[in-house]
Design a protein around this motif. Structure first.
Motif, short mmCIF file in Angstrom:
data_model
loop_
_atom_site.label_atom_id
_atom_site.label_comp_id
_atom_site.label_asym_id
_atom_site.label_seq_id
_atom_site.Cartn_x
_atom_site.Cartn_y
_atom_site.Cartn_z
N ASP A 87 -20.01 -0.86 -44.45
CA ASP A 87 -21.43 -1.21 -44.30
C ASP A 87 -21.80 -1.04 -42.84
O ASP A 87 -21.46 -1.87 -41.99
CB ASP A 87 -21.65 -2.65 -44.77
N THR B 262 -22.44 2.40 -46.93
CA THR B 262 -23.75 1.75 -46.98
C THR B 262 -24.35 1.77 -45.59
O THR B 262 -23.64 1.57 -44.60
CB THR B 262 -23.61 0.28 -47.43
N CYS C 103 -18.24 -8.96 -48.84
CA CYS C 103 -18.61 -8.28 -47.61
C CYS C 103 -18.20 -9.16 -46.44
O CYS C 103 -18.66 -10.31 -46.32
CB CYS C 103 -20.10 -8.00 -47.57
#
Length: 253
Positions: free
Chosen positions: A106, A140, A51
Motif C-alpha cells: 500500500d 494499492t 494492513c
C-alpha cells in the motif's frame, strides 16, 4: 443492540469478508500486531486482509500462517504516513516488505510533491514499487483525497494512477484531517469506470460503522454490479469497523 434484519445482516457479513483490518500507529508493538492478526479471525468469518506498517509485514505473515489463516492477506504500508518524495527510499522499503512476506503493498502517493507541482514523481514512484513487487496485482495506491481536496485534481491523479497499472485505488489511510468521504469515493469509482479498468477500490479512513460501510458497498455495487463486491475488487479499511460488525452480528467484540 438487537440483531439486524436479514438484509442488513447480509451487508454486515459482506463487509466482514471485505474488511482490511488496520493498525498503522506510530507506537505499534509486536504484541499489538499479533493481537490484530488474532482479531482478524472471527467466529463469523475471517477478514480479507490486515494492513500494517512495513516493518511488521513479516511478523503478521508468520502469525497468520501459524494460525493456518494463509488466506488473510498481509498488506504493508510504505511511504507512510506523509507521502514522501524519495523514490529510492520507497523502493527499498517495498523490497524489504515483500521479502519479509507481504502479499500486497500500500503506497501512500507523494501528494505534497504533486501539490507543489511535481507531476512526475507519482508515476516514477509507482513504477519503482511495481518493480519490487515481483508480480502483478500487489500494489494499492493511497491518494489521501482529503489532502488533494480539489475534485478535478483527485480525478486527474486517479486517471494517471490507473494508467500506471495498479491493483487498487484507496481514498486514505485515516491519518490526515479529512479521510474517506462519499464524495471522494465517487470520484475514484467514476475514474475506474471511465477507463474501463479492472482496478479495484478501497474505502478507508473513518469507516467505523456498518452503516458507513454499506454506503460505500452500495455505491460500488450501483456502478459496477454485485460481482464487484469481492476481495479482488473492493475493500473496506479500518480498525474500529470490526467492533461494530461483530456487535451487529451478535458476537462479543
Amino acid at each position: 443492540m438487537s440483531r439486524m434484519n436479514e438484509g442488513d445482516e447480509a451487508w454486515a457479513q459482506k463487509a466482514m469478508a471485505l474488511l482490511e483490518l488496520t493498525s498503522l500507529n506510530a507506537d505499534d508493538t509486536a504484541e499489538r500486531i499479533v493481537a490484530l492478526c488474532e482479531r482478524a479471525q472471527t467466529p463469523v468469518g475471517n477478514v480479507a486482509a490486515v494492513c500494517v506498517s512495513s516493518r511488521f509485514a513479516g511478523l503478521a505473515r508468520r502469525t497468520l500462517d501459524d494460525a493456518r489463516a494463509r488466506e488473510i492477506k498481509v498488506v504493508a504500508a510504505v511511504n507512510f504516513p506523509n507521502g514522501g518524495a524519495s523514490v529510492a527510499t520507497v523502493a527499498s522499503e517495498t523490497q524489504a516488505a515483500v521479502l519479509a512476506g507481504a502479499d500486497e503493498i500500500d503506497l501512500v502517493y507523494p501528494f505534497n510533491a504533486h501539490l507543489a507541482g511535481d507531476k512526475q514523481i507519482g508515476p516514477e514512484m509507482i513504477a519503482a514499487c511495481k518493480a519490487q513487487c515481483g508480480r502483478p496485482g500487489m500494489l494499492t495506491v493511497t491518494l489521501e483525497t482529503g489532502v488533494l481536496r480539489d475534485p478535478q485534481l483527485i480525478h486527474d491523479v486517479c486517471r494517471m494512477v490507473i494508467r500506471e497499472g495498479v491493483a487498487f485505488l484507496k481514498t486514505s489511510n485515516g491519518k490526515q484531517i479529512v479521510s474517506a468521504t462519499p464524495q471522494a469515493a465517487r470520484i475514484l469509482i467514476e475514474a475506474i469506470a471511465e477507463l474501463g479498468s479492472q482496478v479495484g477500490f478501497k474505502a478507508s479512513g473513518n469507516v467505523r460503522t456498518v452503516t458507513e460501510a454499506r454506503t460505500y458497498l452500495e455505491m460500488a455495487q450501483a456502478r459496477f454490479g454485485p460481482y464487484w463486491l469481492e476481495q479482488k475488487r473492493m475493500r473496506l479499511g479500518g480498525s474500529s469497523l470490526l467492533d461494530d460488525l461483530l456487535m451487529r452480528l451478535g458476537v462479543e467484540a
